[in-house]
Each structure stands twice: as structure tokens, then as C-alpha cells.
Design an enzyme around this catalytic site. Structure first.
Site, mmCIF file in Angstrom:
data_model
loop_
_atom_site.group_PDB
_atom_site.id
_atom_site.type_symbol
_atom_site.label_atom_id
_atom_site.label_comp_id
_atom_site.label_asym_id
_atom_site.label_seq_id
_atom_site.Cartn_x
_atom_site.Cartn_y
_atom_site.Cartn_z
ATOM 1 N N SER A 143 1.221 -1.318 -0.490
ATOM 2 C CA SER A 143 -0.305 0.302 0.245
ATOM 3 C C SER A 143 1.066 1.714 0.034
ATOM 4 O O SER A 143 1.702 1.229 0.223
ATOM 5 C CB SER A 143 -0.890 -0.285 1.288
ATOM 6 O OG SER A 143 -1.270 1.367 1.531
ATOM 7 N N TYR A 157 -1.743 -0.025 10.207
ATOM 8 C CA TYR A 157 -2.403 -0.798 8.928
ATOM 9 C C TYR A 157 -0.564 -0.562 8.255
ATOM 10 O O TYR A 157 -0.368 -1.525 6.957
ATOM 11 C CB TYR A 157 -3.024 -0.724 8.404
ATOM 12 C CG TYR A 157 -3.750 -0.612 6.990
ATOM 13 C CD1 TYR A 157 -3.713 -1.913 6.657
ATOM 14 C CD2 TYR A 157 -3.405 0.189 6.148
ATOM 15 C CE1 TYR A 157 -3.869 -1.899 4.681
ATOM 16 C CE2 TYR A 157 -3.594 0.019 4.127
ATOM 17 C CZ TYR A 157 -4.332 -0.954 4.214
ATOM 18 O OH TYR A 157 -4.213 -1.346 2.995
HETATM 19 P P1 NAP Z 1 -11.860 -5.412 0.659
HETATM 20 O O1 NAP Z 1 -12.231 -5.522 -0.918
HETATM 21 O O2 NAP Z 1 -11.212 -5.180 1.456
HETATM 22 O O3 NAP Z 1 -11.344 -6.968 0.363
HETATM 23 C C1 NAP Z 1 -10.356 -8.024 1.281
HETATM 24 C C2 NAP Z 1 -10.887 -9.262 1.115
HETATM 25 O O4 NAP Z 1 -9.366 -9.802 1.411
HETATM 26 C C3 NAP Z 1 -11.882 -10.051 0.680
HETATM 27 O O5 NAP Z 1 -11.555 -11.088 -0.390
HETATM 28 C C4 NAP Z 1 -11.023 -10.831 2.546
HETATM 29 O O6 NAP Z 1 -12.294 -11.834 2.001
HETATM 30 C C5 NAP Z 1 -10.169 -10.758 1.863
HETATM 31 N N1 NAP Z 1 -9.660 -11.458 3.531
HETATM 32 C C6 NAP Z 1 -9.887 -10.888 4.407
HETATM 33 N N2 NAP Z 1 -9.081 -11.174 5.517
HETATM 34 C C7 NAP Z 1 -8.670 -12.208 5.031
HETATM 35 C C8 NAP Z 1 -8.362 -13.514 6.043
HETATM 36 N N3 NAP Z 1 -7.992 -13.755 7.309
HETATM 37 N N4 NAP Z 1 -7.785 -14.608 4.886
HETATM 38 C C9 NAP Z 1 -8.084 -14.843 3.785
HETATM 39 N N5 NAP Z 1 -8.988 -13.392 3.514
HETATM 40 C C10 NAP Z 1 -9.036 -12.246 3.756
HETATM 41 O O7 NAP Z 1 -10.217 -5.120 -0.054
HETATM 42 P P2 NAP Z 1 -9.469 -4.655 -0.456
HETATM 43 O O8 NAP Z 1 -9.535 -2.843 -0.733
HETATM 44 O O9 NAP Z 1 -9.803 -4.923 -2.316
HETATM 45 O O10 NAP Z 1 -8.096 -4.499 -0.405
HETATM 46 C C11 NAP Z 1 -6.744 -5.956 -0.883
HETATM 47 C C12 NAP Z 1 -5.719 -5.112 -1.072
HETATM 48 O O11 NAP Z 1 -4.939 -3.955 -1.047
HETATM 49 C C13 NAP Z 1 -4.890 -4.937 0.788
HETATM 50 O O12 NAP Z 1 -3.994 -5.952 0.806
HETATM 51 C C14 NAP Z 1 -5.271 -3.971 0.982
HETATM 52 O O13 NAP Z 1 -4.832 -3.654 2.405
HETATM 53 C C15 NAP Z 1 -4.415 -3.654 -0.002
HETATM 54 N N6 NAP Z 1 -5.197 -2.152 -0.476
HETATM 55 C C16 NAP Z 1 -6.095 -1.531 -0.717
HETATM 56 C C17 NAP Z 1 -6.354 0.135 -0.675
HETATM 57 C C18 NAP Z 1 -7.945 0.847 -1.278
HETATM 58 O O14 NAP Z 1 -7.710 1.812 -0.967
HETATM 59 N N7 NAP Z 1 -8.363 -0.046 -1.209
HETATM 60 C C19 NAP Z 1 -5.243 1.019 -1.555
HETATM 61 C C20 NAP Z 1 -3.760 0.427 -0.678
HETATM 62 C C21 NAP Z 1 -4.046 -0.492 -0.890
HETATM 63 P P3 NAP Z 1 -13.883 -11.930 2.889
HETATM 64 O O15 NAP Z 1 -14.241 -11.260 1.497
HETATM 65 O O16 NAP Z 1 -14.488 -13.610 2.942
HETATM 66 O O17 NAP Z 1 -14.249 -10.779 3.884
#
Ligand code: NAP
Length: 248
Positions: A143, A157
Site C-alpha cells: 500500500s 496498517y
Molecule cells: P476488501 O475489499 O476489504 O477485500 C478484502 C479481501 O480480503 C476479501 O476478499 C476478504 O475475504 C479477504 N480477507 C480478509 N481477511 C482475510 C483472511 N484472514 N484470510 C483470507 N482472506 C481474507 O479489500 P481491498 O481494498 O480489495 O484490499 C485488497 C488489498 O489491497 C489489501 O491488502 C489492502 O491492504 C490493499 N490496499 C487497498 C487499498 C484500497 O484503497 N482499497 C489501498 C492500498 C492497499 P472475505 O470476502 O471472505 O471477507
């Protein structure tokens, strides 16, 4: 050799977008999820009804036995993994460091850091020439928070993503001569559910004026970079980071 891809946290957000795009590039895909079986199954159905190959596998990446079992399931149902996207990640309600608890820090670290390490370990045991593997590629979803620090929101985080950056650097060098590339993407301000888990579903719209490009990003924009890093197009790229943060 068929391309076999594991995407942790593939049921929603960036992981789901990556799964959809990978399905158009001939990957057999394991969509890992934690609790949301319905969302994971919907992506699998979408991919298979378009002629692709995908399975949904429940596993908590923070749990060693779950991770081991997930990789064994993939061995049996899809074949040896060639590509891994360490995408599963969590954050918790916005708070300052003077309000933080050890339990919260440990929950964040165990999913974001330990989970990424465990999945890397299992992937390397199958990909590395040291283990008679045929090589592969890993993309860690870090991130921009690792650079920006997330003050007043979630420094825990941000620090976990700093660890993911170090993992990427160290591991890329450790396995570079074993036919494995390891890179990371560093997104920020992407429209997904993660901001709701921080207590502010409309966070991206609140901060978008502070982003040089004046807009948030879409999960598909991150997915395209992840797929490029996994591909042969990036054959000489390892240990590097691609920032997807609109210039922030
Ligand atoms: P999201 O929409 O909240 O989705 C999170 C995903 O992770 C879901 O598929 C969830 O599964 C899964 N998950 C959560 N805890 C888990 C565990 N203990 N074991 C296995 N799977 C787990 O998140 P996102 O925004 O797409 O983020 C994806 C990645 O991008 C993350 O690493 C996040 O830190 C990074 N990121 C996101 C952003 C942003 O702005 N969105 C920015 C920087 C970095 P369930 O559906 O079963 O709950």
C-alpha cells in the site's frame, strides 16, 4: 505448463478484479476468501460460465494450517501453483497510536504480514528450482500507506505494509536465481469495501481533492498492473514496486 494462480482475498475488491482479469488470460484460478463464501462463489461462477477454470477456497491466511491446506487443495484440483497474489489484507477502525491496543496490532500483523509470509513459503516450496520447481511469480499487494504512514487513521496498517515491502525486497533477492520473481504493487484510494472496515465508507471521495490526479482509483486499474507483473512481459522485473496512487 498451465498457469495456476492463487489470489488471497479474491472474493472482493482488488482481488476479485484480479481474478476476473486473470480468467481472460488463461489462468486456472484459486479464489481464496475468509468468510464471504457467497461473493467468492459468485466470482467463480462468473469465470466458469465464461469457460474459465476457477475454484473458491476458504482459508484464514493468518492460520498456518489453513494456508497449508489451501495449497494442497490447489495441488490436487488445479495443479502446481505458478503465480501468487498476496492480496488479503485488513485494517480496523481509524484511531491514533495513543489509542491502539496490542490485540489490534497483532490482528493486523497476523493477516497482512504473517499471512503473506506463509503463502510465499508454500509457493516457493512448489516454484523454486531448489525444490525441483519450474519457477513462478509472486505479487504482494502492499500500500502507499507504507510510504505515507496513515497518521490519525491506521499507523499499524501502514507499518504492516512496510513489512510487506521489506518482505518483497528480501525475498526477491533470496529466490531470484531460483526462477522466481517477487514484486509488489502499492495502491491507495481505491474504491473497495476496505474503507468501510476503517469506519469511513466514503473515505476515497473525502480525500480525492488531495490526490494529484483528483480522483480515486478503480480495482481494475490495480488488477492490470498485477497481471503485468505476473506475466512474461515483466520477465526481468523483480524486487520492485509499482505505485498506483494517482501521483500521491
Ligand atoms: P476488501 O475489499 O476489504 O477485500 C478484502 C479481501 O480480503 C476479501 O476478499 C476478504 O475475504 C479477504 N480477507 C480478509 N481477511 C482475510 C483472511 N484472514 N484470510 C483470507 N482472506 C481474507 O479489500 P481491498 O481494498 O480489495 O484490499 C485488497 C488489498 O489491497 C489489501 O491488502 C489492502 O491492504 C490493499 N490496499 C487497498 C487499498 C484500497 O484503497 N482499497 C489501498 C492500498 C492497499 P472475505 O470476502 O471472505 O471477507
Amino acid at each position: 505448463m498451465g498457469k495456476v494462480l492463487i489470489i488471497t482475498g479474491g472474493s472482493r475488491g482488488i482481488g476479485a478484479a484480479t481474478a476476473r482479469l486473470a480468467a481472460t488470460q488463461d489462468y486456472a484460478i484459486c479464489i481464496n476468501y475468509f468468510k464471504n463464501r457467497k461473493a467468492a462463489t459468485a466470482i467463480v461462477n462468473e469465470i466458469t460460465s465464461n469457460g474459465g477454470q476457477a475454484i473458491a477456497v476458504a482459508a484464514d491466511v493468518a492460520k498456518e494450517s489453513d494456508v497449508t491446506k489451501m495449497f494442497q487443495t490447489v495441488d490436487q484440483e488445479l495443479g502446481t501453483v505458478t503465480s501468487l497474489v498476496n492480496n488479503a489484507g485488513i485494517l480496523e477502525t481509524q484511531c491514533r497510536v495513543d489509542e491502539i491496543t496490542a490485540d489490534r496490532i497483532n490482528r493486523i500483523l497476523s493477516v497482512n504480514v504473517t499471512g503473506s509470509f506463509l503463502c510465499c513459503r508454500e509457493a516457493i516450496r512448489r516454484m523454486s528450482s531448489r525444490h525441483k520447481g519450474k519457477g513462478g511469480a509472486i505479487v504482494n499487494v502492499s500500500s502507499a500507506a507504507s510510504r505515507l504512514g496513515s497518521p490519525g487513521e491506521y499507523v499499524d496498517y501502514a507499518a504492516s505494509k512496510g513489512a510487506v515491502d521489506s518482505l518483497t525486497i528480501g525475498l526477491s533477492k533470496e529466490v531470484a536465481a531460483e526462477n522466481i520473481r517477487v514484486n509488489a504493487v502499492r495502491p491507495a484510494f481505491i474504491y473497495t469495501d476496505i474503507h468501510a472496515s476503517g469506519g469511513e465508507p466514503n473515505r476515497v471521495d473525502r480525500v480525492k481533492e488531495s490526490i494529484p490526479m483528483k480522483r480515486g482509483g478503480q480495482p481494475e486499474e490495480v488488477a492490470r498492473t498485477i497481471l503485468w507483473l505476473l506475466s512474461e512481459e515483466a520477465s526481468y522485473v523483480t524486487g520492485t514496486f509499482v505505485d498506483l496512487s494517482g501521483g500521491k
